[in-house]
Write an enzyme that holds these catalytic residues in place. Structure first.
Site: not given
Ligand code: 5RP
Length: 227
Positions: A85, A107, A98-99
């Site tokens: 992730d 997640e 996150k989120g």
């Molecule tokens: C989604 C998340 C993503 O892992 C987080 O926002 C990072 O995203 P990105 O790789 O686009 O910067 O938690 O809910």
């Protein structure tokens, strides 16, 4: 996003994919970094590499299907070998926010079910203290969300209802998100617990003690930081 940042996201995500073993059940994260892991795993699956994915969002499920990754669920596999992730912020203890992509509830559950959680980030996601750059996304049930909002304010936060295209944003679970800024998050573990004690809160975007390894990509390459 500059081409450099995109290349770093891809490099970090592909380094995480290198940890996948044939036959693994893999948690598939959400976001622009996790996307590169899905593309790579999809190529591998189409070349005959045996793997099944547990998606953390509807968007990820659609992308994985499109790229030929067979999908399964937590129902079928409550234990996952490895989850890949992204993250919005990572601190020196490998704790995270996150989120920002709205998938935090699934997640966190998928990560909790995983023997190994590999997080892929470009170096711009590293912070000294969580909350320095982004708010903590808090998923709340729409019923009585203003009560939850007031309780988050009482914890020192400044919650804002997330909007998308001028209307209230809904998660895959049909809930709202309160993006909640804090001045300084000195004790992320305590704050994670306190927020989850607020009535109506489904889960929050502090991920404390979750990452096993963080793959950080910068101009020099990818380095692994382990807990
Ligand atoms: C989604 C998340 C993503 O892992 C987080 O926002 C990072 O995203 P990105 O790789 O686009 O910067 O938690 O809910």
């Amino acid at each position: 996003m500059t081409p450099d940042v995109e290349a770093r996201k891809r490099a970090a995500a592909e380094a995480a994919v290198a940890l996948v073993k044939e036959g693994n059940i893999v948690g598939l994260g959400t976001g622009s970094t996790a996307k590169y892991a899905i593309l790579k795993l999809g190529d591998m699956a189409q070349d005959g590499f045996e793997v099944r994915g547990v998606p953390t969002s509807i968007a990820t499920a659609n992308l994985a299907k499109e790229h030929g990754i067979p999908l399964t669920s937590l129902e079928e596999f409550p234990e996952i070998d490895l989850t890949i992730d992204g993250a919005d912020e990572v601190d020196p203890h490998l704790d995270m926010i996150k989120g920002m992509g709205g998938a935090l509830f699934r997640e966190k559950l998928v990560a909790a079910a995983s023997k190994t959680v590999a997080i892929a980030v470009d170096a711009s996601k590293l912070v000294k203290t969580l909350g320095s750059r982004v708010p903590v996304p808090v998923e709340v049930h729409p019923f009585g969300w203003k009560v939850s909002k007031a309780r988050l304010q009482a914890l020192g936060g400044a919650p804002q209802l997330r909007l998308a295209g001028g209307v209230t944003y809904r998660t895959d679970n049909d809930n709202y998100v309160l993006d909640t800024r804090f001045k300084a998050i000195r004790d992320p573990a305590a704050l994670e617990r306190e927020m989850n004690n607020v009535p109506g809160v489904v889960d929050n975007g502090l991920f404390v003690g979750v990452a096993t390894v963080v793959l950080v990509a910068d101009a020099k390459g990818v380095k692994a930081r382990k807990r």
